[in-house]
Write a protein that holds these residues in place. Structure first.
Motif, short mmCIF file in Angstrom:
data_model
loop_
_atom_site.label_atom_id
_atom_site.label_comp_id
_atom_site.label_asym_id
_atom_site.label_seq_id
_atom_site.Cartn_x
_atom_site.Cartn_y
_atom_site.Cartn_z
N TYR A 32 0.83 -1.21 0.00
CA TYR A 32 0.00 0.00 0.00
C TYR A 32 0.87 1.26 0.00
O TYR A 32 0.70 2.16 -0.82
CB TYR A 32 -0.90 -0.02 1.22
N ALA A 33 1.83 1.31 0.91
CA ALA A 33 2.63 2.52 1.07
C ALA A 33 3.53 2.77 -0.14
O ALA A 33 3.74 3.91 -0.54
CB ALA A 33 3.48 2.42 2.34
N ARG A 35 2.82 1.81 -3.07
CA ARG A 35 1.95 1.79 -4.25
C ARG A 35 2.39 0.70 -5.22
O ARG A 35 2.61 0.94 -6.40
CB ARG A 35 1.95 3.15 -4.95
N THR A 159 10.49 4.36 1.49
CA THR A 159 9.15 4.63 0.97
C THR A 159 8.74 6.08 1.21
O THR A 159 8.23 6.75 0.34
CB THR A 159 8.13 3.70 1.67
N PHE A 160 9.04 6.55 2.42
CA PHE A 160 8.64 7.90 2.81
C PHE A 160 9.48 8.96 2.09
O PHE A 160 8.98 9.97 1.64
CB PHE A 160 8.79 8.03 4.32
#
Lengths: 280, 239
Positions: A32-33, A35, A159-160
């Motif tokens: 999810y994170a 994508r 990811t961030f």
């Protein structure tokens, strides 16, 4: 409510779902994170020709190995293809997905004798999970959990903030490969039980549903696991009751996925209430 | 005194194509260098080159006397906040802790000293009360301060900031400037990219004017003058 699960095949089906819930909850949070929904979808399809080749080479025993090799290969290819910015991630993924899946279909249609076995690979056979398959799932689940524990922190960083992670000295391509391999292993673990078409639901729906309730990644992971386990239990019970008491042939894997999606829909109002609360 | 950054006739680029040329700059510990130029001038390229993320095509580029790549552990980086996903479910404290990850390692839990460093860094930027909030719920200026805190938590000797004053409110801007002055007083070398000439003039000891190439480098009163600025921004620049 417990009675049906005292039958060995129902008990094994429930155990299989429980193991999958354990890994799909946390992994879906990363899918999810990052994508990676489409990448997961691609992996579920590229596993198919691997399984067919494995079946041709070694019968039912070869299916697992074939799927594993194909999944790991796809993880590497997708990591390499999406690394340079020359083609978009989507296009590269779609090319790999369609190419591999069509190879699988061509291979299957060459002979009719094993068509039914491999069709079960597309839709899963939750109720015929053998003790050996259960053991294989358990081993894969353990590998995935260890890989997650080692990589989680750095994968969250990447990811961030990819630029920040690269600046801190992390090799982005290796971190991406790490996650792609984890997703590939989950697909291999889950594909026999729920099939290549439905496995993607286990990788996307849990986190998407959990995100509506929580802002914390760890809570989302736990909630995702609970949702799959709950859908697994209720789905098996539903298909059991429907088949036995009402004579409706309801396949177990589809029931599980349907209930998972139902949970998602039920949580939408929670999201709406939460965001309305945040605005006031 | 050893140098933090020393570039001699450096050209930088991607896949062999130059993006910024003729860079000559020397930065000592405790100095503040402002990279000034229009959008797309190569400021981010120059900053990323100091982390070894951009190819050096010509010249000698050294960070703490060696190849920029090998100096990553001593360099901190503050990205632009708009490059981040505001919807990402992560707390402010967690973001700042990322600055400690290289020290902690891949899978070991954070130690007491890591948590202390995070708390201290948040305190320095004045956001202790926001530690438990989700990063995306903060204002642009507060987010920028969180990223600064993350860089501080890594205890860098060279701090690289990419447009730290973009879309930042006055309060956050003052907080950032105060922290940057403190850090350089403690001996940290700073590189700050900005297109705010006033801010560059007030904050920096050294200014590097770039636009495709380096047009001038030196103290603000020599570089932020009509001649060099016209070269960097073009003849039509309104000064």
């Amino acid at each position: 409510m417990i009675e049906p699960f005292q039958l060995p095949f129902m008990g094994r089906a429930l155990a299989e779902i429980a193991l999958l819930a354990l890994i799909c909850g946390p992994v879906s949070v990363f899918v999810y994170a990052r994508r990676l929904s489409f990448v997961s979808d691609a992996l579920t399809h590229t596993v198919f020709p691997g399984a067919v080749i494995g079946f041709v080479a070694g019968g039912l025993e070869g299916v697992f190995l074939g799927a594993l090799v194909a999944a790991l290969l796809t993880a590497v290819v997708l990591t390499v293809l999406t690394r340079g910015a020359r083609i978009s991630d989507d296009a590269a993924t779609a090319v790999v997905l369609t190419a591999m899946f069509s190879i699988g279909v061509v291979l299957v249609s060459r002979r009719s004798s094993y068509t039914s076995d491999l069709t079960s690979f597309l839709f899963g056979r939750l109720l015929t999970v053998t003790p050996q398959q259960l053991a294989e799932t358990a081993v894969l689940a353990a590998v995935v959990l260890v890989a997650l524990l080692i990589g989680a922190r750095v994968m969250i960083f990447r990811t961030f903030d990819p630029a920040g992670a690269a600046a801190a000295g992390y090799r982005i391509a290796w971190i991406d490969l790490w996650l792609n391999v984890i997703v590939a292993l989950v697909v291999v673990a889950a594909v026999r039980a729920v099939g290549t078409i439905l496995v993607v639901a286990l990788l996307i729906v849990p986190a998407a549903a959990a995100r509506m309730v929580s802002d914390r990644l760890a809570v989302m992971a736990v909630l995702g696991t609970v949702l799959i386990a709950g859908a697994g239990y209720a789905g098996l019970l539903l298909s059991w009751t429907a088949s036995l008491e009402y004579g409706v042939a309801l396949t177990s894997a589809s029931s599980v996925v349907l209930l998972l999606v139902a949970f998602y829909l039920l949580l939408i109002p929670v999201r709406l209430i939460r965001s309305a609360g945040a605005r006031t | 005194m050893s140098t933090a950054v020393e570039y001699r006739g450096v050209s930088l680029g991607y896949q062999g194509k130059p993006a910024l040329t003729d860079v000559d700059v020397t930065l000592h510990p405790g100095q503040r260098l402002a990279l000034v130029g229009p959008n797309g001038a190569g400021k981010s390229t120059l900053i990323k080159s100091m982390l070894g993320l951009v190819d050096v095509l010509h010249g000698d580029a050294a960070v703490f006397g060696s190849d920029p790549k090998s100096a990553r552990g001593r360099a901190g980086y503050v990205p632009q906040t708009d490059s981040l996903d505001a919807d990402f479910p992560i707390s402010v404290r967690r973001v700042v802790m990322m600055g400690r990850y290289r020290r902690i390692g891949w899978w070991r839990p954070a130690r007491a000293e890591d948590r202390r460093a995070v708390a201290d860094a948040l305190d320095r930027v004045g956001l202790t009360d926001k530690a438990g909030h989700r990063f995306g719920t903060l204002s642009g200026g507060q987010q920028q301060r969180v990223l600064l805190a993350r860089a501080i938590a890594a205890e860098p000797r060279l701090l690289l900031l990419d447009e730290p004053f973009n879309g930042v409110d006055v309060l956050s801007q003052e907080a950032i400037v105060r922290v940057l002055r403190e850090l350089s007083a403690e001996g940290t070398a700073l590189v700050i990219s900005t297109h705010d000439l006033t801010m560059a003039g007030e904050l920096a000891d050294l200014v590097c004017l770039v636009n495709g190439r380096q047009w001038a480098a030196g103290p603000p009163d020599e570089t932020l003058t009509a001649g060099p600025l016209r070269k960097a921004y073009g003849e039509r620049a309104v000064l």
